[in-house]
Motif scaffolding. Sequence first.
Motif, PDB file in Angstrom:
ATOM      1  N   ILE A 131       0.766  -1.329  -0.059  1.00  0.00           N
ATOM      2  CA  ILE A 131       0.040  -0.039  -0.053  1.00  0.00           C
ATOM      3  C   ILE A 131       0.808   1.147   0.030  1.00  0.00           C
ATOM      4  N   GLY A 132       1.950   1.282   0.652  1.00  0.00           N
ATOM      5  CA  GLY A 132       2.730   2.154   0.628  1.00  0.00           C
ATOM      6  C   GLY A 132       3.576   2.372  -0.584  1.00  0.00           C
ATOM      7  N   GLY A 133       3.757   1.375  -1.360  1.00  0.00           N
ATOM      8  CA  GLY A 133       4.160   1.495  -2.845  1.00  0.00           C
ATOM      9  C   GLY A 133       3.129   2.312  -3.765  1.00  0.00           C
ATOM     10  N   THR A 134       1.757   2.061  -3.492  1.00  0.00           N
ATOM     11  CA  THR A 134       0.804   2.722  -4.099  1.00  0.00           C
ATOM     12  C   THR A 134       0.762   4.159  -4.079  1.00  0.00           C
ATOM     13  N   LEU A 135       1.052   4.433  -2.691  1.00  0.00           N
ATOM     14  CA  LEU A 135       0.817   5.858  -2.078  1.00  0.00           C
ATOM     15  C   LEU A 135       2.253   6.592  -2.623  1.00  0.00           C
ATOM     16  N   THR A 136       3.184   5.805  -2.773  1.00  0.00           N
ATOM     17  CA  THR A 136       4.453   6.242  -3.309  1.00  0.00           C
ATOM     18  C   THR A 136       4.476   7.111  -4.818  1.00  0.00           C
ATOM     19  N   LEU A 137       3.578   6.295  -5.813  1.00  0.00           N
ATOM     20  CA  LEU A 137       3.367   6.717  -6.835  1.00  0.00           C
ATOM     21  C   LEU A 137       2.406   7.583  -6.996  1.00  0.00           C
ATOM     22  N   LEU A 138       1.256   7.510  -6.079  1.00  0.00           N
ATOM     23  CA  LEU A 138       0.348   8.787  -6.151  1.00  0.00           C
ATOM     24  C   LEU A 138       1.086  10.084  -5.736  1.00  0.00           C
ATOM     25  N   GLY A 139       1.799   9.864  -4.507  1.00  0.00           N
ATOM     26  CA  GLY A 139       2.607  11.120  -4.353  1.00  0.00           C
ATOM     27  C   GLY A 139       3.465  11.688  -5.307  1.00  0.00           C
ATOM     28  N   ALA A 140       4.160  10.792  -6.062  1.00  0.00           N
ATOM     29  CA  ALA A 140       4.925  11.156  -7.075  1.00  0.00           C
ATOM     30  C   ALA A 140       4.343  11.806  -8.335  1.00  0.00           C
TER      31      ALA A 140
END
Length: 290
Positions: free
Chosen positions: A170-179
């Motif tokens: 989930i942190g990986g998905t949020l990483t992409l959204l943040g980027a």
Amino acid sequence: MNRRAFLLSSALLGLSGPAPAMAAEPPLILEDYAVARAAFQTKLVRQGPAPDKGDPLTPPPGARSIGYGSGNRPLSAWLSDDAPKPGEKRPAVLFLHGGNALWHGHWDLTRPYREAGYVAMMPALRAENGQPGYFSGFYDETDDVLAAADALKALPGIDPTRIFLAGHSIGGTLTLLGAMASPLFRAAAAFSPNPDARAFFKRYPEDIRFDAENAREFDMRSVVCFAQSFKCPVLMLHGSKETRSEERISVTARRARAKGLAVTHGIVIGDHSSAIPGESAQALRFFANT
């Protein structure tokens, strides 16, 4: 295995298992994701805490507690306890945990970065670990990611030109959204992300808190739909034994590269948990060369 056991084994919400037949590709939305976020507000039809309980937010060894604000919400994070020396400017990584709560074991994922000289920060997001706010499933939590990044950037001894973003599951998905949502980051590395919210919530319908009748709600949580909005170089990695989201990760990378963006999709030997050391090593090389 129940959900908490998955989390404790770092395997919650993994990509492992047989790859399901994929539906038609999600829409490609050419509108910039940051602009789209400014005009969109998610509609929560259920208001409550995050699905997972997590540990008390007392810091684990090697970390200290720090507060940050997201909107009018006071939230907590863990920060490396080895502060930069006077006059020193160090790179920093905002590392986003997997699952929907913060556990002490998550802090171990920051060790390679701390050993490489990075200041590490791991935030707990809204509605996690008893914190204020409502769980929204990726959307409002992205605001917290950006708020934590702003707080990290403002700390003494942090090089504001070398703020990196990384996360697992989930942190990986949020990483992409943040980027996609902010130009703040020098580079971003996502481990085992799920770029397609429709596929994710089809697997975890109990986590839907928003109006599922509104297709835009899914679009705004789907990295693959806004794949041409990345604002920094991005590395997406997953284990060789993970197949569930591989096709959507590949589509995301292809769409981004079609616009000339520096987005890479790589595969590391292992599964959702065992691939993490190799993914971290690749991320550190990626950050060093960006």
